[in-house]
Design an enzyme around this catalytic site. Structure first.
Site, PDB file in Angstrom:
ATOM      1  N   GLU A   1       9.565  15.241  16.416  1.00 51.58           N
ATOM      2  CA  GLU A   1       9.904  15.221  14.990  1.00 51.58           C
ATOM      3  C   GLU A   1       9.016  16.217  14.254  1.00 51.58           C
ATOM      4  OE1 GLU A   1       9.058  11.618  12.710  1.00 51.58           O
ATOM      5  OE2 GLU A   1      11.054  11.815  11.824  1.00 51.58           O
TER       6      GLU A   1
ATOM      7  N   GLU B   1       3.279   6.557  15.882  1.00 54.11           N
ATOM      8  CA  GLU B   1       1.895   6.380  16.337  1.00 54.11           C
ATOM      9  C   GLU B   1       1.223   5.281  15.511  1.00 54.11           C
ATOM     10  OE1 GLU B   1       2.980   9.594  15.287  1.00 54.11           O
ATOM     11  OE2 GLU B   1       3.683   9.873  17.347  1.00 54.11           O
TER      12      GLU B   1
ATOM     13  N   GLY C   1       6.923   4.657   8.519  1.00 53.87           N
ATOM     14  CA  GLY C   1       5.985   5.753   8.780  1.00 53.87           C
ATOM     15  C   GLY C   1       6.153   6.248  10.200  1.00 53.87           C
ATOM     16  N   SER C   2       5.052   6.705  10.772  1.00 56.05           N
ATOM     17  CA  SER C   2       5.131   7.337  12.087  1.00 56.05           C
ATOM     18  C   SER C   2       5.048   6.317  13.219  1.00 56.05           C
ATOM     19  CB  SER C   2       3.988   8.348  12.232  1.00 56.05           C
ATOM     20  OG  SER C   2       2.756   7.666  12.224  1.00 56.05           O
TER      21      SER C   2
ATOM     22  N   CYS D   1      13.192  10.901   7.776  1.00 56.02           N
ATOM     23  CA  CYS D   1      13.163  10.356   9.130  1.00 56.02           C
ATOM     24  C   CYS D   1      14.526  10.532   9.803  1.00 56.02           C
ATOM     25  CB  CYS D   1      12.755   8.894   9.096  1.00 56.02           C
ATOM     26  SG  CYS D   1      13.575   8.007   7.783  1.00 56.02           S
TER      27      CYS D   1
ATOM     28  N   GLU E   1      10.374   1.013  10.360  1.00 54.51           N
ATOM     29  CA  GLU E   1      11.345   2.102  10.233  1.00 54.51           C
ATOM     30  C   GLU E   1      10.567   3.379  10.492  1.00 54.51           C
ATOM     31  OE1 GLU E   1      13.099   5.032   9.282  1.00 54.51           O
ATOM     32  OE2 GLU E   1      13.343   4.425   7.188  1.00 54.51           O
TER      33      GLU E   1
ATOM     34  N   LYS F   1       0.854  -1.192   0.000  1.00 54.50           N
ATOM     35  CA  LYS F   1       0.000   0.000   0.000  1.00 54.50           C
ATOM     36  C   LYS F   1       0.889   1.241   0.000  1.00 54.50           C
ATOM     37  CE  LYS F   1      -2.013   2.521   3.111  1.00 54.50           C
ATOM     38  NZ  LYS F   1      -1.837   3.821   2.413  1.00 54.50           N
TER      39      LYS F   1
HETATM   40  P1  ADP Z   1       2.803  10.039   8.046  1.00 51.66           P
HETATM   41  O1  ADP Z   1       2.437  10.776   9.291  1.00 51.66           O
HETATM   42  O2  ADP Z   1       4.204  10.201   7.622  1.00 51.66           O
HETATM   43  O3  ADP Z   1       1.813  10.177   6.928  1.00 51.66           O
HETATM   44  P2  ADP Z   1       1.733   7.472   8.706  1.00 51.66           P
HETATM   45  O4  ADP Z   1       2.331   6.536   9.671  1.00 51.66           O
HETATM   46  O5  ADP Z   1       0.425   8.079   9.028  1.00 51.66           O
HETATM   47  O6  ADP Z   1       2.848   8.548   8.495  1.00 51.66           O
HETATM   48  O7  ADP Z   1       1.611   6.831   7.257  1.00 51.66           O
HETATM   49  C1  ADP Z   1       2.541   5.956   6.695  1.00 51.66           C
HETATM   50  C2  ADP Z   1       1.782   4.891   5.940  1.00 51.66           C
HETATM   51  O8  ADP Z   1       0.999   4.149   6.873  1.00 51.66           O
HETATM   52  C3  ADP Z   1       0.810   5.415   4.898  1.00 51.66           C
HETATM   53  O9  ADP Z   1       0.800   4.534   3.785  1.00 51.66           O
HETATM   54  C4  ADP Z   1      -0.514   5.364   5.631  1.00 51.66           C
HETATM   55  O10 ADP Z   1      -1.640   5.261   4.789  1.00 51.66           O
HETATM   56  C5  ADP Z   1      -0.345   4.095   6.441  1.00 51.66           C
HETATM   57  N1  ADP Z   1      -1.231   3.989   7.621  1.00 51.66           N
HETATM   58  C6  ADP Z   1      -1.772   4.979   8.350  1.00 51.66           C
HETATM   59  N2  ADP Z   1      -2.546   4.477   9.338  1.00 51.66           N
HETATM   60  C7  ADP Z   1      -2.516   3.130   9.227  1.00 51.66           C
HETATM   61  C8  ADP Z   1      -3.121   2.038   9.944  1.00 51.66           C
HETATM   62  N3  ADP Z   1      -3.925   2.225  10.976  1.00 51.66           N
HETATM   63  N4  ADP Z   1      -2.838   0.780   9.537  1.00 51.66           N
HETATM   64  C9  ADP Z   1      -2.006   0.546   8.511  1.00 51.66           C
HETATM   65  N5  ADP Z   1      -1.433   1.531   7.793  1.00 51.66           N
HETATM   66  C10 ADP Z   1      -1.669   2.805   8.128  1.00 51.66           C
END
Ligand code: ADP
Length: 492
Positions: A395, A245, A242-243, A298, A264, A189
């Protein structure tokens, strides 16, 4: 003041793929839904992209499962797998200009960054892992008794890969490279902000000869498509960038099935300049360290620790370089900094700039918007930053540098390590012993000495502490895609 470069636009790239890619077919979302992807330099809609959700993930997992359980990919001559991966790298190279333009359009990064940085490294990563495909081998182990004991490294299965928007093409290569070499199949995704280049790469993978079902791409949103990947029992392993959270949410959701995870995540990396450093090189490193990719890295060197003896002089250089940075049209080859990726990121960064001022840091340069359209932010430097301020702890993921002063080595190490993150760090000094001592004492997955942002396909990258676990790139990066099997044979 940073200036907006005069637009001398390169040709707008053609957008050819906007649907889901499942089992080698382009299909609309089962719900019929689409979402907009925008050009962050103009805030205009570029394309409507199929919005995958759980039903589409179901189809993608079925395809990936079939390709793994019964298909040719994990079973073929490993050298042939490597050859197909090499072909994919070649096809990317042949289309590098168009891919760079598409990346710039969707993400906002300068086309020259994508053309000279992101995409060459992505190609290199695919070639590097193509080379691994036929070199994944076990050991023979002399155990007690009359036995023949050996290990095999086998693909982990179907990999769910969820990537962010900051380096879309590069993140695809970091994820596909080791997974494909290992013989895994993939449900990916891309981030909702930047789905276009990932879809284009899926097309090139098919052209390179990757069999149907081996790579499936489901654009969509995190809580729907992303969560469906994490929860699906047909997925053996999730790789996420990603993040923190979101990683916590994923970890909780993956717990039921004890799914394999690699993460990561974020950083608040210390970039340390000692008084004995080559100050020209260090100033250039401080600049790249924070501003590369609009600060959306990052591993950004967002905490610049400067030794007190040179603090005034060094800050002057950093501020002058920041003022001279060319912010503007990503399609102008002279542009160094484009817009932030979207409104949400723009607002978040502006919020931190406001918080920095409220908490009493000195805004040495920047702090404002550039232009009236697009999410452009001035290169921004804060001095007189205290360790407990939000801009020194959290961050920001934008072009905002916090400068901190230090005098004593032990105090420096303590402060540099006083963070929940541990992704990267850098040290600038001409004293070899000091460089290695500092590198040893810093709690970070990567330490750069007299350089910054040096990446190589062969060098592992990943975080200590809450910056993640598992490593990407290098031989280490293969491991999360492999199961280790021990076979013990009685010789009686
Ligand atoms: P950022 O704040 O950099 O956008 P995210 O962690 O929100 O970082 O997003 C990184 C990726 O994780 C994106 O592809 C986002 O769609 C996906 N993502 C966000 N929330 C979820 C979730 N609950 N489960 C799986 N993937 C998620």
């Amino acid at each position: 003041m940073a200036t907006v470069a005069e637009p001398r636009r390169a040709a707008r790239p053609e957008i050819r793929q906007t649907q889901l890619f499942i089992d080698g077919q382009w299909t609309p979302a089962r719900s019929g839904k689409t979402f907009e992807t925008i050009n962050p330099a103009t805030e205009e809609v570029i394309a409507q992209v199929a919005e995958g959700d759980a039903a589409d993930v179901e189809a993608a997992v079925l395809a990936a499962r079939k390709a793994f359980d019964d298909g040719p990919w994990p079973r073929m001559d490993a050298r042939e797998r490597g050859r197909i991966m090499m072909r994919l790298a070649d096809l990317i190279e042949a289309e590098i200009d168009e891919l760079a333009a598409l990346e710039a359009l969707d993400n906002g990064k300068p086309v020259s960054d994508a053309r000279l940085g992101d995409i060459p490294l992505a190609i290199s990563v695919l070639r590097y892992y193509a080379g691994w495909a036929d070199k994944i081998q076990g050991q023979t182990i002399p155990i007690n008794g009359n036995f023949f004991c050996y290990t095999r490294k086998e693909p982990v299965g179907v990999a769910g890969q969820i990537i962010p928007w900051n380096f879309p093409i590069l993140m695809v290569s970091w994820k596909w490279g080791p997974a494909l070499a290992a013989g895994c199949t993939i449900v990916m995704k891309p981030a909702e902000q930047t789905p276009l280049t990932c879809l284009r790469l899926a097309r090139l993978a098919q052209e390179a000869g990757v069999p149907d079902g081996v790579i499936n791409v489901v654009p969509g949103f995190g809580p729907t498509a992303g969560a469906a990947i994490v929860k699906h029992p047909g997925i053996d392993k999730v790789a996420f960038t990603g993040s923190g959270e979101t990683a916590q949410v994923i970890m909780r959701q993956a717990a039921d099935q004890l799914k394999r995870l690699t993460f990561e995540l974020g950083g608040k990396s210390p970039n340390i300049v000692f008084a004995d450093a080559d100050l020209d090189a260090a100033a250039a490193g401080a600049h790249v360290g924070i501003y590369l990719n609009q600060g959306q890295c990052c591993c950004a060197g967002s905490r610049l620790f400067v030794e007190d003896k040179i603090h005034g002089e060094f800050v002057e250089r950093v501020v002058a370089d920041s003022k001279a940075r060319r912010v503007g049209d990503p399609f102008d080859p002279a542009t160094q900094q484009g817009p932030q990726v979207d409104r949400a990121q723009y607002d978040k960064i502006m919020g931190y700039i406001e918080a920095g001022q409220k908490e009493g840091a000195t805004l040495a340069t920047g702090g404002g918007r550039v232009g009236e359209k697009g999410f452009f932010i001035e290169p921004t430097v804060f001095t007189n930053v205290a360790d407990e301020m939000a801009i020194a702890r959290e961050e920001i993921f934008g072009p905002v540098l916090s400068v901190l002063k230090f005098s004593d080595m032990d105090e420096l190490i303590r402060r540099a390590n006083a963070t929940n993150f541990g992704l990267a760090a850098a040290v600038w000094t001409r004293d070899v012993a000091k460089a290695h001592q500092t590198a040893k004492r810093l709690r970070a997955g990567t330490v750069w000495v007299n350089c910054y942002d040096v990446f190589d396909a062969a060098a592992p990258f990943g975080g200590f502490k809450q910056s993640g676990f598992g490593r990407e790139l290098g031989e280490k990066g293969l491991d999360p895609y492999l199961e280790h099997k021990t076979v013990t044979v009685s010789l009686d």
